[in-house]
Design a protein around this motif. Structure first.
Motif, short mmCIF file in Angstrom:
data_model
loop_
_atom_site.label_atom_id
_atom_site.label_comp_id
_atom_site.label_asym_id
_atom_site.label_seq_id
_atom_site.Cartn_x
_atom_site.Cartn_y
_atom_site.Cartn_z
N ILE A 130 43.72 37.17 48.63
CA ILE A 130 44.76 37.35 47.62
C ILE A 130 44.22 37.97 46.32
N THR A 131 45.09 38.64 45.62
CA THR A 131 44.75 39.35 44.39
C THR A 131 44.55 38.38 43.23
N TYR A 132 43.56 38.69 42.40
CA TYR A 132 43.35 37.91 41.18
C TYR A 132 43.03 38.85 40.03
N TYR A 133 42.98 38.30 38.82
CA TYR A 133 42.71 39.09 37.62
C TYR A 133 41.51 38.53 36.86
N GLU A 134 40.68 39.41 36.35
CA GLU A 134 39.63 39.01 35.42
C GLU A 134 40.25 38.98 34.02
N LEU A 135 39.88 37.95 33.24
CA LEU A 135 40.50 37.74 31.93
C LEU A 135 39.51 38.00 30.80
N LYS A 144 42.49 44.02 37.67
CA LYS A 144 43.10 43.51 38.88
C LYS A 144 42.11 43.67 40.03
N VAL A 145 41.88 42.60 40.79
CA VAL A 145 40.85 42.62 41.82
C VAL A 145 41.38 42.05 43.14
N ASN A 146 41.02 42.71 44.24
CA ASN A 146 41.21 42.12 45.57
C ASN A 146 39.94 42.40 46.36
N GLU A 147 39.34 41.36 46.92
CA GLU A 147 38.03 41.48 47.56
C GLU A 147 38.10 41.58 49.07
N ARG A 148 39.21 42.08 49.57
CA ARG A 148 39.39 42.16 51.02
C ARG A 148 38.26 42.91 51.72
N ASP A 149 37.75 43.96 51.10
CA ASP A 149 36.71 44.77 51.74
C ASP A 149 35.33 44.11 51.69
N ARG A 150 35.20 42.95 51.04
CA ARG A 150 33.91 42.27 50.94
C ARG A 150 33.76 41.13 51.95
N PHE A 151 34.79 40.89 52.73
CA PHE A 151 34.71 39.82 53.72
C PHE A 151 33.90 40.29 54.93
N PRO A 152 33.31 39.35 55.70
CA PRO A 152 32.53 39.74 56.88
C PRO A 152 33.34 40.61 57.82
N GLU A 153 32.66 41.52 58.52
CA GLU A 153 33.34 42.46 59.41
C GLU A 153 34.09 41.75 60.54
#
Length: 489
Positions: A130-135, A144-153
């Motif tokens: 899920i999307t989150y925000y740095e404050l 705005k950040v989503n780390e979907r591409d950083r999860f294991p393959e």
């Protein structure tokens, strides 16, 4: 089939049985009999239409017998057959289980549950980062950040902007961010606040992204602890102390103590730690040595993972201990090598809450990167450092400190304010302790003591293997049982 489909089919069976009773009572009334007959036909058609969703040959055989008893208006036979028919329908339910992590580095708090659900025939498991925000320092979103591409393959993830939560209506949602709108450094999109997610699932389950430390971890209130149906804890101490903190939670919520306490007693449950599952599963295959560590992290030296936490910086309000520690490795590079892992939110937290330390941190970081006595561990996962190191040095309140204990290798607990001290124990006593217990603390022992002892006792580098029950399977089974129990009532 989904739970809602099974509920409709179970209702079809009950409606057919009710229709037969009515038919007996109104068999002289042709109009009502025709209506009842049409109702039976419609319900029977629904049972036949969904037969492909019930992967059991017995279902079709029973359905034929059920149709025959209904056509003969044999209420007793139909009622008896319906019992097994309804069992087969209930047993064919596949529960939709959604995992909604926000940071890839914290995925280990959910991974073993996902693995268990992904293997279970009765589950359809999806991972939706899920999307989150740095404050900034005023808690305004700046990125705005989503780390979907950083999860294991091996983890198939779904874009949260494409996932239709409101219509999918999963049976279970797992989360590991409990803060909702209260986090001061990062914040998930409001769509994913716990009270919003609860609207769209049967069970909302919060699993902490940190490993609880008995007697040391904070019981401070996190809103998901109240709005989720369950908060999975990893020890009886965690459950007990969080329940006892109910008055504090009630004050935050503006509710009666007794109401909140009863809720906490129901929601908090000790089912173990998926993070421990992950530590126990580490191997060369799933955590290969990072390329930039090769030729540096070598067995001829004592490789120390040095974990610098936010807690210790807040406690000491200086970087004196950090500088002293890094200087030790700089001066002793022939026998010791440091894998330095500052908290991934260190810079952001300093900027937001301790801005006077930001420049000093940058200076320390720049000097370290330009040196050759260690490597900076900026990997999203802590597990590379855990597997490839020979010992651990860090603050006792850190969940990484607690998790490293399960490697069976040596843990030295750091005292952040303690600098330039002499160990209170001698080398022989320390070695004797280490053979019995892999955890020691300052000021009983110093970093230099422990490094010297491990350097002379290679067997301490490998640790003791532990055999523990898999928490992910335990949690998945528990939640499925809760859903099944509710289906039966």
């Amino acid at each position: 089939m989904r739970k809602k489909t099974s509920e409709k089919l179970l209702k079809c069976v009950d409606d057919i049985l009710s229709s037969l009773e009515m038919f007996r009572n109104f068999k002289g009334n042709s109009y009502i009999s025709a209506k009842i007959n049409n109702l039976c036909s419609d319900n029977m058609a629904a049972l036949e239409k969904n037969s492909d969703s019930i992967k059991n040959k017995e279902y079709l055989e029973l359905l034929d017998k059920f149709k025959e008893s209904v056509s003969q208006i044999s209420v007793g036979d139909a009622s008896e057959i319906s019992k097994r028919l309804k069992e087969l329908i209930s047993e064919s339910v596949v529960y939709k289980v959604i995992f909604m992590p926000y940071k890839a580095s914290m995925w280990d708090s959910l991974e073993s549950i996902w693995m268990a659900a992904d293997k279970a025939e009765r589950c359809e498991a999806l991972v939706v980062p899920i999307t989150y925000y740095e404050l900034d320092s005023n808690q305004n979103p700046v990125k705005k950040v989503n780390e979907r591409d950083r999860f294991p393959e091996y983890v198939n993830t779904i874009n949260d902007e494409e996932y239709d939560l409101e219509n999918d209506l999963p049976d279970i949602i797992y989360i590991h961010n409990p803060y909702d709108n209260t986090n001061l450094v990062t914040r998930v999109d409001s769509r994913y606040y716990s009270w919003n997610l609860k609207k769209y699932c049967e069970k909302l389950v919060y699993v902490p992204y940190y490993k609880w430390v008995d007697g040391a971890s904070s019981t401070s209130f996190k809103s998901a602890m109240y709005y989720a149906d369950y908060t999975v804890q990893s020890s009886d101490d965690a459950v007990k102390r969080c329940v006892e903190a109910s008055p504090e939670y009630a004050g935050v919520l503006g509710m009666e103590n007794i109401v909140v306490r009863k809720a906490m007693e129901k929601k908090l449950i000790n089912l173990g730690s998926p993070e421990v599952d992950k530590v126990l599963s580490l191997s060369k295959d799933n955590v290969p040595m990072p390329d930039d560590w090769k030729g540096k992290v070598i067995k001829s030296r004592v490789n120390v993972v040095y974990n610098t936490t936010l807690d210790e910086i807040f406690e000491s309000r200086t970087f004196d201990k950090v500088k002293e520690t890094l200087n030790f490795f700089k001066k002793n590079s022939e026998k010791a090598f440091v894998i330095w892992r500052p908290h991934p939110l260190m810079k952001q937290t300093l900027t937001s809450m301790l801005p006077n330390l930001t420049d000093e941190y940058d200076e320390i970081m720049n000097e370290f990167i330009s040196g050759d006595y260690g490597v900076l561990d900026a990997n999203p996962s802590m597990h590379y450092a855990m597997f490839w190191s020979d010992m651990y040095y860090g603050y006792k309140t850190s969940s990484m400190t607690e998790l490293y204990k399960y490697t069976g290798k040596i843990v030295l607990e750091d005292a952040p304010k303690l600098t330039k001290f002499v160990s209170e124990q001698g080398a022989e006593d320390i070695l004797s302790n280490l053979k019995e217990n892999n955890v020691v603390s300052e000021p009983d022992c110093s970093l230099e003591n422990i490094v010297d002892i491990i350097a002379g006792n290679d067997e301490l580098k490998y640790g003791k293997h532990l055999e523990l029950e898999n928490s992910g399977s335990k949690i998945n089974n528990y939640m499925l049982e809760k859903l099944c129990q509710e289906d039966e009532t």
